[in-house]
Design a protein around this motif. Structure first.
Motif, PDB file in Angstrom:
ATOM      1  N   GLY A  69       3.393   5.681  -6.093  1.00 38.25           N
ATOM      2  CA  GLY A  69       3.538   5.682  -7.580  1.00 38.25           C
ATOM      3  C   GLY A  69       4.437   4.360  -7.952  1.00 38.25           C
ATOM      4  O   GLY A  69       4.421   4.101  -9.310  1.00 38.25           O
ATOM      5  N   PHE A  70       4.497   3.330  -7.087  1.00 40.26           N
ATOM      6  CA  PHE A  70       5.342   2.132  -7.589  1.00 40.26           C
ATOM      7  C   PHE A  70       4.126   1.073  -8.388  1.00 40.26           C
ATOM      8  O   PHE A  70       3.017   1.086  -7.613  1.00 40.26           O
ATOM      9  N   ARG A  71       4.395   0.367  -9.325  1.00 42.79           N
ATOM     10  CA  ARG A  71       3.576  -0.742  -9.638  1.00 42.79           C
ATOM     11  C   ARG A  71       3.846  -1.985  -8.898  1.00 42.79           C
ATOM     12  O   ARG A  71       5.041  -2.609  -9.048  1.00 42.79           O
ATOM     13  N   VAL A  72       2.834  -2.766  -8.316  1.00 44.09           N
ATOM     14  CA  VAL A  72       3.091  -3.822  -7.517  1.00 44.09           C
ATOM     15  C   VAL A  72       2.169  -4.807  -7.763  1.00 44.09           C
ATOM     16  O   VAL A  72       1.060  -4.628  -7.987  1.00 44.09           O
ATOM     17  N   ARG A  73       3.045  -6.202  -7.703  1.00 45.79           N
ATOM     18  CA  ARG A  73       2.061  -7.096  -8.020  1.00 45.79           C
ATOM     19  C   ARG A  73       2.158  -8.076  -6.852  1.00 45.79           C
ATOM     20  O   ARG A  73       3.238  -8.451  -6.418  1.00 45.79           O
ATOM     21  N   ARG A  74       1.081  -8.535  -6.154  1.00 41.14           N
ATOM     22  CA  ARG A  74       1.078  -9.234  -5.027  1.00 41.14           C
ATOM     23  C   ARG A  74       1.234 -10.925  -5.252  1.00 41.14           C
ATOM     24  O   ARG A  74       0.040 -11.105  -6.148  1.00 41.14           O
ATOM     25  N   LEU A  75       1.973 -11.595  -4.805  1.00 42.92           N
ATOM     26  CA  LEU A  75       2.253 -12.873  -5.170  1.00 42.92           C
ATOM     27  C   LEU A  75       2.178 -13.606  -3.799  1.00 42.92           C
ATOM     28  O   LEU A  75       1.967 -13.339  -2.930  1.00 42.92           O
ATOM     29  N   ALA A  76       2.131 -15.196  -4.056  1.00 44.04           N
ATOM     30  CA  ALA A  76       2.234 -16.076  -3.125  1.00 44.04           C
ATOM     31  C   ALA A  76       3.047 -17.126  -3.353  1.00 44.04           C
ATOM     32  O   ALA A  76       3.338 -17.472  -4.490  1.00 44.04           O
ATOM     33  N   ALA A  77       3.790 -17.361  -2.054  1.00 40.99           N
ATOM     34  CA  ALA A  77       4.713 -18.657  -2.346  1.00 40.99           C
ATOM     35  C   ALA A  77       4.673 -19.923  -1.161  1.00 40.99           C
ATOM     36  O   ALA A  77       3.862 -19.746  -0.222  1.00 40.99           O
ATOM     37  N   ARG A  78       5.235 -20.954  -1.744  1.00 47.61           N
ATOM     38  CA  ARG A  78       5.142 -22.008  -0.898  1.00 47.61           C
ATOM     39  C   ARG A  78       6.550 -22.209  -0.238  1.00 47.61           C
ATOM     40  O   ARG A  78       7.499 -22.170  -0.711  1.00 47.61           O
ATOM     41  N   ALA A 107       0.733  -1.171  -0.152  1.00 51.00           N
ATOM     42  CA  ALA A 107       0.051  -0.105   0.010  1.00 51.00           C
ATOM     43  C   ALA A 107       0.713   1.340  -0.073  1.00 51.00           C
ATOM     44  O   ALA A 107       0.485   2.329  -0.864  1.00 51.00           O
ATOM     45  N   VAL A 108       1.890   1.162   0.724  1.00 48.44           N
ATOM     46  CA  VAL A 108       2.862   2.467   0.791  1.00 48.44           C
ATOM     47  C   VAL A 108       3.329   2.646  -0.545  1.00 48.44           C
ATOM     48  O   VAL A 108       3.558   3.862  -1.047  1.00 48.44           O
ATOM     49  N   LEU A 109       4.113   1.466  -1.243  1.00 44.96           N
ATOM     50  CA  LEU A 109       4.783   1.794  -2.577  1.00 44.96           C
ATOM     51  C   LEU A 109       3.416   2.131  -3.597  1.00 44.96           C
ATOM     52  O   LEU A 109       3.858   3.055  -4.465  1.00 44.96           O
ATOM     53  N   GLU A 110       2.264   1.736  -3.371  1.00 43.65           N
ATOM     54  CA  GLU A 110       1.465   2.186  -4.550  1.00 43.65           C
ATOM     55  C   GLU A 110       1.025   3.546  -4.421  1.00 43.65           C
ATOM     56  O   GLU A 110       0.959   4.247  -5.246  1.00 43.65           O
ATOM     57  N   GLN A 111       1.096   3.936  -3.170  1.00 48.88           N
ATOM     58  CA  GLN A 111       0.889   5.293  -2.878  1.00 48.88           C
ATOM     59  C   GLN A 111       1.765   6.185  -3.416  1.00 48.88           C
ATOM     60  O   GLN A 111       1.561   7.701  -3.665  1.00 48.88           O
ATOM     61  N   ARG A 125       6.140  -8.293  -6.112  1.00 53.41           N
ATOM     62  CA  ARG A 125       6.800  -8.069  -7.492  1.00 53.41           C
ATOM     63  C   ARG A 125       6.738  -6.780  -7.890  1.00 53.41           C
ATOM     64  O   ARG A 125       5.306  -6.288  -8.162  1.00 53.41           O
ATOM     65  N   VAL A 126       7.716  -5.720  -7.843  1.00 58.83           N
ATOM     66  CA  VAL A 126       7.668  -4.426  -8.273  1.00 58.83           C
ATOM     67  C   VAL A 126       8.272  -3.996  -9.375  1.00 58.83           C
ATOM     68  O   VAL A 126       9.301  -4.577  -9.652  1.00 58.83           O
ATOM     69  N   GLU A 127       7.474  -3.444 -10.506  1.00 55.81           N
ATOM     70  CA  GLU A 127       7.838  -3.285 -11.723  1.00 55.81           C
ATOM     71  C   GLU A 127       8.223  -1.825 -12.177  1.00 55.81           C
ATOM     72  O   GLU A 127       7.509  -0.946 -11.454  1.00 55.81           O
ATOM     73  N   MET A 128       9.245  -1.560 -12.625  1.00 49.82           N
ATOM     74  CA  MET A 128       9.614  -0.044 -13.059  1.00 49.82           C
ATOM     75  C   MET A 128      10.188  -0.084 -14.499  1.00 49.82           C
ATOM     76  O   MET A 128      11.069  -0.930 -14.506  1.00 49.82           O
ATOM     77  N   ASP A 129       9.677   0.474 -15.555  1.00 54.23           N
ATOM     78  CA  ASP A 129       9.824   0.338 -16.877  1.00 54.23           C
ATOM     79  C   ASP A 129      10.185  -1.094 -17.326  1.00 54.23           C
ATOM     80  O   ASP A 129       9.130  -1.886 -17.174  1.00 54.23           O
TER      81      ASP A 129
END
Length: 270
Positions: A88-97, A82-86, A114-118
């Motif tokens: 302006g970062f693009r964030v994808r929420r993932l799950a791991a085993r 939530a902080v990152l998105e506020q 996963r945070v994506e930039m360019d």
């Protein structure tokens, strides 16, 4: 603050003692990540105290920021996302085993980002505790990435990613794909983690504090101090010493620690 409203960014930044830039850049991401893991501990007090775990943003903010508590992966990474998105970062929420220190096949009960930039992407994970990264890791398959006293790498095969720690002799921490998760997925996993009798979070105390120079890892009464090539362990059996460790070294509020010590004592007497 409601679930749909922005969080109080200034208070969060004060909580993690961050005074740097706020543009959505790789350096800002790395600096925020390090500040978060240094100041917000990984811990399961609320599970042991029977308080339950809430994953809505206002509850997370109240606990980790206002009450100056810690939490486990879902709490930590949902707040950080939530902080990152506020910002302006693009964030994808993932799950791991999780595969670290287990021979069993576990459900996907770990959250990461996963945070994506360019054209680049980074793995951000402020909620693994113990052996977790202090800074984001570039999605550069096979490349060793140094973080202070430790080395990490990401490997990928047929869409399955693996995060590993070590140097030469690599130890796997967890496995994940890039399939995005919804809050409902995390709520189900968090319920399992916080209530199932085979979950390690239900079975005893867990409290970790990470820093570039050392990791403090408390599991039950066993304290491990990891300084990279030097790792020491000792027991903390005395309740007063345990309380002092949790308050002074892990950084938890004294009132919550006192309630925990009383709860553990009552369980021991029973």
């Amino acid at each position: 603050m409601t679930a749909a409203s922005p969080l109080d960014l200034d208070r969060y930044l004060h909580r993690i003692d961050y005074r740097g830039a706020l543009q959505p850049t790789p350096k800002v991401l790395a600096d925020l990540h390090l500040a978060h893991v240094r100041h917000i501990p990984f811990e399961n007090l609320d599970v042991l105290l029977g308080r339950g775990i809430r994953l809505d943003l206002p509850s997370l903010f109240d606990k980790l920021v206002t009450a100056r508590r810690g939490g486990y992966c879902f709490e930590q990474n949902l707040l950080f996302a939530a902080v990152l998105e506020q910002l302006g970062f693009r964030v994808r929420r993932l799950a791991a085993r999780v595969t670290y220190r287990t021979q069993r096949v576990l459900p996907r009960t770990h959250m990461l980002l996963r945070v994506e930039m360019d054209d680049a992407a980074w793995l951000a994970d402020v909620g693994f505790g113990a052996a977790g990264p202090l800074r984001p890791l570039a999605f550069a398959p096979g490349a060793a990435q140094a973080q202070y006293l430790w080395q990490y790498r990401l490997v990928e095969q047929d869409g399955l990613w693996r995060l590993q720690i070590g140097e030469g002799d690599w130890t796997e921490l967890y496995q994940f794909t890039l399939q995005e998760q919804a809050l409902a997925d995390y709520e189900m996993s968090s319920y399992y983690v916080s209530t199932h009798p085979e979950s390690r979070f239900v079975q005893g105390l867990i409290a970790h504090r990470l820093a570039p120079e050392r990791r403090l890892i408390l599991i039950g009464n066993e304290l491990t101090e990891d300084r990279g090539a030097q790792v020491g362990a000792r027991r903390v059996d005395d309740p007063a010493s345990l309380a002092a460790l949790l308050v002074n070294d892990i950084g938890l509020p004294a009132a919550d620690v006192a309630e925990l010590i009383d709860t553990l004592a009552a369980r021991g007497a029973a």
